[in-house]
Design an enzyme around this catalytic site. Structure first.
Site, mmCIF file in Angstrom:
data_model
loop_
_atom_site.group_PDB
_atom_site.id
_atom_site.type_symbol
_atom_site.label_atom_id
_atom_site.label_comp_id
_atom_site.label_asym_id
_atom_site.label_seq_id
_atom_site.Cartn_x
_atom_site.Cartn_y
_atom_site.Cartn_z
ATOM 1 N N GLY A 2 75.443 10.226 38.605
ATOM 2 C CA GLY A 2 74.217 9.426 38.545
ATOM 3 C C GLY A 2 74.384 8.056 39.189
ATOM 4 O O GLY A 2 74.828 7.928 40.327
ATOM 5 N N ASP A 15 69.252 11.788 25.695
ATOM 6 C CA ASP A 15 68.323 11.356 26.738
ATOM 7 C C ASP A 15 68.732 9.945 27.116
ATOM 8 O O ASP A 15 68.891 9.088 26.253
ATOM 9 C CB ASP A 15 66.867 11.406 26.296
ATOM 10 C CG ASP A 15 65.958 11.406 27.522
ATOM 11 O OD1 ASP A 15 65.965 12.415 28.269
ATOM 12 O OD2 ASP A 15 65.269 10.394 27.776
ATOM 13 N N HIS A 60 77.728 17.015 33.948
ATOM 14 C CA HIS A 60 78.484 15.769 33.789
ATOM 15 C C HIS A 60 78.362 15.259 32.360
ATOM 16 O O HIS A 60 79.337 14.844 31.740
ATOM 17 C CB HIS A 60 77.970 14.698 34.754
ATOM 18 C CG HIS A 60 78.120 15.068 36.183
ATOM 19 N ND1 HIS A 60 79.318 14.992 36.845
ATOM 20 C CD2 HIS A 60 77.221 15.530 37.086
ATOM 21 C CE1 HIS A 60 79.151 15.391 38.098
ATOM 22 N NE2 HIS A 60 77.879 15.717 38.272
ATOM 23 N N HIS A 114 77.375 3.532 27.089
ATOM 24 C CA HIS A 114 76.202 3.763 26.242
ATOM 25 C C HIS A 114 76.332 5.075 25.464
ATOM 26 O O HIS A 114 76.093 5.135 24.267
ATOM 27 C CB HIS A 114 74.946 3.767 27.123
ATOM 28 C CG HIS A 114 75.053 4.656 28.332
ATOM 29 N ND1 HIS A 114 76.116 4.605 29.213
ATOM 30 C CD2 HIS A 114 74.254 5.646 28.801
ATOM 31 C CE1 HIS A 114 75.946 5.500 30.170
ATOM 32 N NE2 HIS A 114 74.826 6.149 29.940
ATOM 33 N N ARG A 115 76.770 6.117 26.159
ATOM 34 C CA ARG A 115 76.887 7.447 25.529
ATOM 35 C C ARG A 115 78.011 7.443 24.495
ATOM 36 O O ARG A 115 77.862 8.007 23.410
ATOM 37 C CB ARG A 115 77.147 8.491 26.625
ATOM 38 C CG ARG A 115 77.179 9.942 26.142
ATOM 39 C CD ARG A 115 77.014 10.916 27.298
ATOM 40 N NE ARG A 115 75.725 10.738 27.945
ATOM 41 C CZ ARG A 115 75.558 10.189 29.149
ATOM 42 N NH1 ARG A 115 76.586 9.826 29.891
ATOM 43 N NH2 ARG A 115 74.346 10.021 29.635
ATOM 44 N N THR A 171 71.964 20.277 26.971
ATOM 45 C CA THR A 171 71.816 19.639 28.272
ATOM 46 C C THR A 171 72.025 20.654 29.382
ATOM 47 O O THR A 171 72.767 21.619 29.208
ATOM 48 C CB THR A 171 72.812 18.467 28.457
ATOM 49 O OG1 THR A 171 72.546 17.821 29.705
ATOM 50 C CG2 THR A 171 74.261 18.928 28.454
HETATM 51 P P1 ITT Z 1 69.369 16.919 30.523
HETATM 52 O O1 ITT Z 1 67.986 16.398 30.254
HETATM 53 O O2 ITT Z 1 69.413 18.390 30.734
HETATM 54 O O3 ITT Z 1 70.370 16.462 29.497
HETATM 55 P P2 ITT Z 1 69.236 15.072 32.785
HETATM 56 O O4 ITT Z 1 70.225 14.637 33.817
HETATM 57 O O5 ITT Z 1 67.877 15.466 33.262
HETATM 58 O O6 ITT Z 1 69.893 16.270 31.927
HETATM 59 P P3 ITT Z 1 68.080 12.783 31.432
HETATM 60 O O7 ITT Z 1 66.693 13.273 31.533
HETATM 61 O O8 ITT Z 1 68.529 12.162 30.136
HETATM 62 O O9 ITT Z 1 69.135 13.948 31.696
HETATM 63 O O10 ITT Z 1 68.342 11.767 32.610
HETATM 64 C C1 ITT Z 1 69.449 10.939 32.591
HETATM 65 C C2 ITT Z 1 69.642 10.306 33.957
HETATM 66 O O11 ITT Z 1 70.006 8.933 33.781
HETATM 67 C C3 ITT Z 1 70.800 10.954 34.701
HETATM 68 O O12 ITT Z 1 70.385 12.035 35.496
HETATM 69 C C4 ITT Z 1 71.343 9.780 35.509
HETATM 70 O O13 ITT Z 1 70.577 9.612 36.665
HETATM 71 C C5 ITT Z 1 71.104 8.598 34.585
HETATM 72 N N1 ITT Z 1 72.281 8.400 33.708
HETATM 73 C C6 ITT Z 1 72.348 8.592 32.354
HETATM 74 N N2 ITT Z 1 73.576 8.356 31.886
HETATM 75 C C7 ITT Z 1 74.318 8.022 32.954
HETATM 76 C C8 ITT Z 1 75.677 7.689 33.126
HETATM 77 O O14 ITT Z 1 76.527 7.692 32.121
HETATM 78 N N3 ITT Z 1 76.090 7.398 34.363
HETATM 79 C C9 ITT Z 1 75.245 7.408 35.408
HETATM 80 N N4 ITT Z 1 73.961 7.732 35.344
HETATM 81 C C10 ITT Z 1 73.491 8.036 34.119
#
Ligand code: ITT
Length: 197
Positions: free
Chosen positions: A154, A70, A11, A181-182, A7
């Protein structure tokens, strides 16, 4: 065994590191391995596909077991949007604040009971011998009328978790990392990983 977290979101890295801290693996970041800005095109149409794309690429570059998340927010009244586009909802390179503002604008006028949503996390694990698997976790809630709380990242200030009368922005990372979720996806991931190492 060593695993690398695929990643560029610090965060996520922190959350995954905490969730794995009592697990018997050494967690490395891309930064630890000297990889600065790996740009991976997330061209998949599902969370699973995008998680696999990221984990495969990072395994290829590092030669180590790669774990990618993701994730995103699915809002029922928006037909599941922003979904896989959660990070770039308000445009390429949009900030969390811009994404939150866009979401609030789209939901303007809807009362709380119409604002049901869920967070989704798909985790992909790819091994150097090309074995791979994915797991998924979800967390149900509602989109708040205004952002509350400073914790997390996020959409956390907008996500009121079912069973708590609070947003993820208000809950401590300890609580979030037990119910998110994570966290749920990572618990399944640990079981599957343990069978394979
Ligand atoms: P990587 O792909 O490098 O891991 P990214 O931030 O681009 O980083 P994603 O494409 O998976 O990752 O996008 C996930 C988005 O969904 C993240 O940027 C947040 O906006 C939202 N998100 C996911 N999990 C979240 C959480 O636990 N709390 C708040 N927002 C979350």
């Amino acid at each position: 065994v060593e695993v690398v977290i695929a990643t560029s979101n610090n965060h996520k890295l922190t959350e995954i590191g905490k969730i794995l801290s009592e697990f018997n693996v050494k967690v490395l970041s891309l930064n630890d391995l000297g990889f600065k800005d790996i740009k991976i095109d997330e061209t998949g149409s599902t969370f699973e596909e995008n998680a696999l794309i990221k984990a495969r690429e990072v395994m290829k570059r590092t030669g180590k077991i790669a774990i990618a998340d993701d994730s995103g927010l699915m809002v029922d009244i928006l037909g599941g949007r922003p979904g896989i586009y959660s990070a770039r909802f308000a445009g390429e390179n949009s900030t969390d604040k811009q994404n939150n503002e866009k979401l609030l604008k789209l939901l303007n006028g809807y009362p709380l009971e119409k604002r049901s949503a869920r967070f989704v996390s798909s985790i992909a694990v790819v091994f150097p011998d090309k074995r791979e698997f994915t797991v998924k976790g979800t967390c149900e809630g509602k989109i708040a009328l205004t952002p509350v709380g400073e914790n997390g990242f996020g959409y956390d200030p907008l996500f009121i978790v079912d069973g708590y009368d609070k947003t993820f922005g208000e809950l401590s990372s300890e609580v979030k990392n037990k119910i998110s979720h994570r966290a749920k996806a990572m618990e399944k991931m640990k079981v599957e990983l343990e069978k394979r190492i």
